[in-house]
Design an enzyme around this catalytic site. Structure first.
Site, short mmCIF file in Angstrom:
data_model
loop_
_atom_site.label_atom_id
_atom_site.label_comp_id
_atom_site.label_asym_id
_atom_site.label_seq_id
_atom_site.Cartn_x
_atom_site.Cartn_y
_atom_site.Cartn_z
N GLY A 163 0.61 -0.84 0.27
CA GLY A 163 -0.21 -0.13 -0.10
C GLY A 163 0.71 1.13 -0.01
O GLY A 163 1.71 1.40 -0.82
N GLU A 164 0.55 2.64 0.93
CA GLU A 164 1.68 3.19 0.96
C GLU A 164 1.76 2.80 2.37
O GLU A 164 1.33 3.44 3.60
CB GLU A 164 0.65 4.61 0.54
CG GLU A 164 1.66 5.01 0.76
CD GLU A 164 2.83 5.82 0.65
OE1 GLU A 164 2.88 5.34 -0.67
OE2 GLU A 164 3.59 6.60 1.36
N SER A 165 3.07 3.11 2.83
CA SER A 165 3.27 3.01 4.28
C SER A 165 3.79 3.82 5.27
O SER A 165 2.78 4.00 6.15
CB SER A 165 5.22 2.59 4.15
OG SER A 165 5.70 3.35 3.43
N CYS A 200 6.11 -5.32 -0.17
CA CYS A 200 5.93 -3.99 -0.17
C CYS A 200 6.12 -3.37 0.92
O CYS A 200 6.95 -2.68 2.40
CB CYS A 200 5.53 -3.57 -1.32
SG CYS A 200 5.18 -2.65 -2.31
N ARG A 205 12.40 3.62 0.02
CA ARG A 205 11.20 2.93 -0.46
C ARG A 205 11.32 4.27 -1.82
O ARG A 205 12.64 4.66 -2.20
CB ARG A 205 10.38 4.01 0.19
CG ARG A 205 10.50 4.24 2.20
CD ARG A 205 9.59 5.45 2.74
NE ARG A 205 8.03 5.44 1.68
CZ ARG A 205 7.61 7.00 1.30
NH1 ARG A 205 8.16 7.29 1.57
NH2 ARG A 205 6.49 6.27 1.20
N ILE A 258 5.95 -2.80 -7.60
CA ILE A 258 5.36 -1.75 -7.69
C ILE A 258 5.80 -1.03 -6.54
O ILE A 258 5.62 -0.23 -5.26
CB ILE A 258 3.30 -1.32 -7.39
CG1 ILE A 258 3.48 -3.20 -8.41
CG2 ILE A 258 2.40 -0.32 -7.91
CD1 ILE A 258 1.92 -3.72 -7.99
N ARG A 259 6.69 0.48 -7.51
CA ARG A 259 6.52 1.79 -6.27
C ARG A 259 7.57 0.58 -5.66
O ARG A 259 7.27 0.96 -4.00
CB ARG A 259 6.29 2.48 -6.23
CG ARG A 259 5.44 3.11 -7.18
CD ARG A 259 4.73 4.24 -7.11
NE ARG A 259 3.77 4.24 -6.32
CZ ARG A 259 3.42 4.39 -5.17
NH1 ARG A 259 4.06 4.81 -4.27
NH2 ARG A 259 2.02 4.24 -4.01
N HIS A 294 4.97 -8.03 -4.68
CA HIS A 294 3.44 -8.60 -4.53
C HIS A 294 3.35 -10.03 -4.93
O HIS A 294 2.44 -10.14 -5.68
CB HIS A 294 2.28 -7.53 -4.88
CG HIS A 294 2.59 -5.94 -4.39
ND1 HIS A 294 1.63 -5.75 -3.41
CD2 HIS A 294 3.60 -5.38 -4.81
CE1 HIS A 294 1.91 -4.85 -3.38
NE2 HIS A 294 3.45 -4.15 -4.29
N GLU A 296 1.35 -11.62 -4.65
CA GLU A 296 -0.26 -11.69 -3.70
C GLU A 296 -1.18 -11.27 -5.04
O GLU A 296 -2.60 -11.24 -4.96
CB GLU A 296 -0.87 -10.98 -1.99
CG GLU A 296 -0.56 -9.25 -2.51
CD GLU A 296 0.72 -8.75 -2.17
OE1 GLU A 296 1.33 -9.80 -2.53
OE2 GLU A 296 0.33 -7.74 -2.45
N1 LIG Z 1 3.44 -1.53 -3.42
C1 LIG Z 1 3.36 -0.71 -2.68
O1 LIG Z 1 3.43 -1.23 -1.30
C2 LIG Z 1 4.48 0.65 -2.46
C3 LIG Z 1 5.06 0.86 -1.12
C4 LIG Z 1 5.05 2.18 -1.60
N2 LIG Z 1 6.65 2.74 -2.02
C5 LIG Z 1 6.08 3.09 0.17
O2 LIG Z 1 6.72 3.41 0.74
O3 LIG Z 1 4.40 2.24 0.93
#
Ligand SMILES: NC(=O)CC[C@H](N)C(=O)O
Length: 208
Positions: A53-55, A85, A114, A143-144, A180, A182
């Site tokens: 997600g987005e940490s 992630c 990150r 993904i990022r 990921h 999942e």
């Molecule tokens: N797909 C992801 O979980 C990306 C992580 C996201 N870039 C973060 O800093 O949390």
């Protein structure tokens, strides 16, 4: 499917991120799955998955809901935790490029960076060898994604990209992965984690 995981109760930290995808894979493997947002819910599970997600957002919600300390306590008590992630970032002792006020839970003795592959365009999929986890390579979607820049004491590198960048680590009951697993319809990494949880639950029962 290798193991029987019906007796395992797995929590998925459900503030933000791809909660549903993890639940789908874990239920497909036969585990009981519950969403975790409160300390009482955390107290009922054998193990926890922290999704992607987005940490920085996840961190904010974790603190807002009073979950930072309970999660830190659970990790310190040896609960198996699998972070993917953003989940890996949350578990890391040190985020080298944390945004202002961002905290992690810590416990996993690594430095993590990150968005280590740039921005959104740098999402990609590779076939990744994960010796000790799966026999054949797994499809890995980044993904990022973060990378692990330094591993500390007791941390085992499970997988690295061909250029040497570390993307999967394990330290005792903690499993952290940059990508990921999942999202590919491939459940082998989750199956590995559930195998570890099953072992932990058996050992815990034997010690009571
Ligand atoms: N797909 C992801 O979980 C990306 C992580 C996201 N870039 C973060 O800093 O949390």
């Amino acid at each position: 499917m290798a193991g029987n995981f019906r007796h395992l109760r797995i929590g998925v930290l459900a503030f933000q991120g791809d909660v549903r995808e993890h639940i789908h894979v874990l239920e497909g493997l036969g585990a009981q799955v519950v969403k975790v947002r409160r300390p009482e819910e955390l107290g009922t599970v054998d193990a926890l998955v922290i999704p992607g997600g987005e940490s920085s957002v996840m961190d904010k919600l974790v603190r807002m809901f009073g979950m930072q300390q309970p999660l830190r306590d659970a990790i310190a008590a040896g609960m198996p935790v699998f972070g993917t992630c953003a989940g890996l970032i949350m578990m890391s002792d040190n985020i080298v490029d944390a945004i202002a006020e961002q905290e992690s839970l810590g416990g996993l003795h690594v430095d993590v960076r990150r968005n280590a592959f740039g921005t959104q365009i740098d999402s990609f999929e590779v076939q990744l060898d994960m010796p000790g986890v799966t026999k054949d390579p797994v499809p890995a979607t980044f993904i990022r994604a973060p990378i692990v820049e330094r591993v500390g004491e007791g941390v085992r590198v499970i997988s690295a990209l061909p250029d040497g960048r570390i993307v999967a680590v394990e330290q005792g009951n903690l499993l952290g992965i940059s990508f990921h697993p999942e999202v590919n319809g491939d459940s082998r990494v989750h199956e590995y984690f559930l195998g570890r949880v099953a072992q932990y639950v058996t050992e815990k029962k034997a010690s009571i």
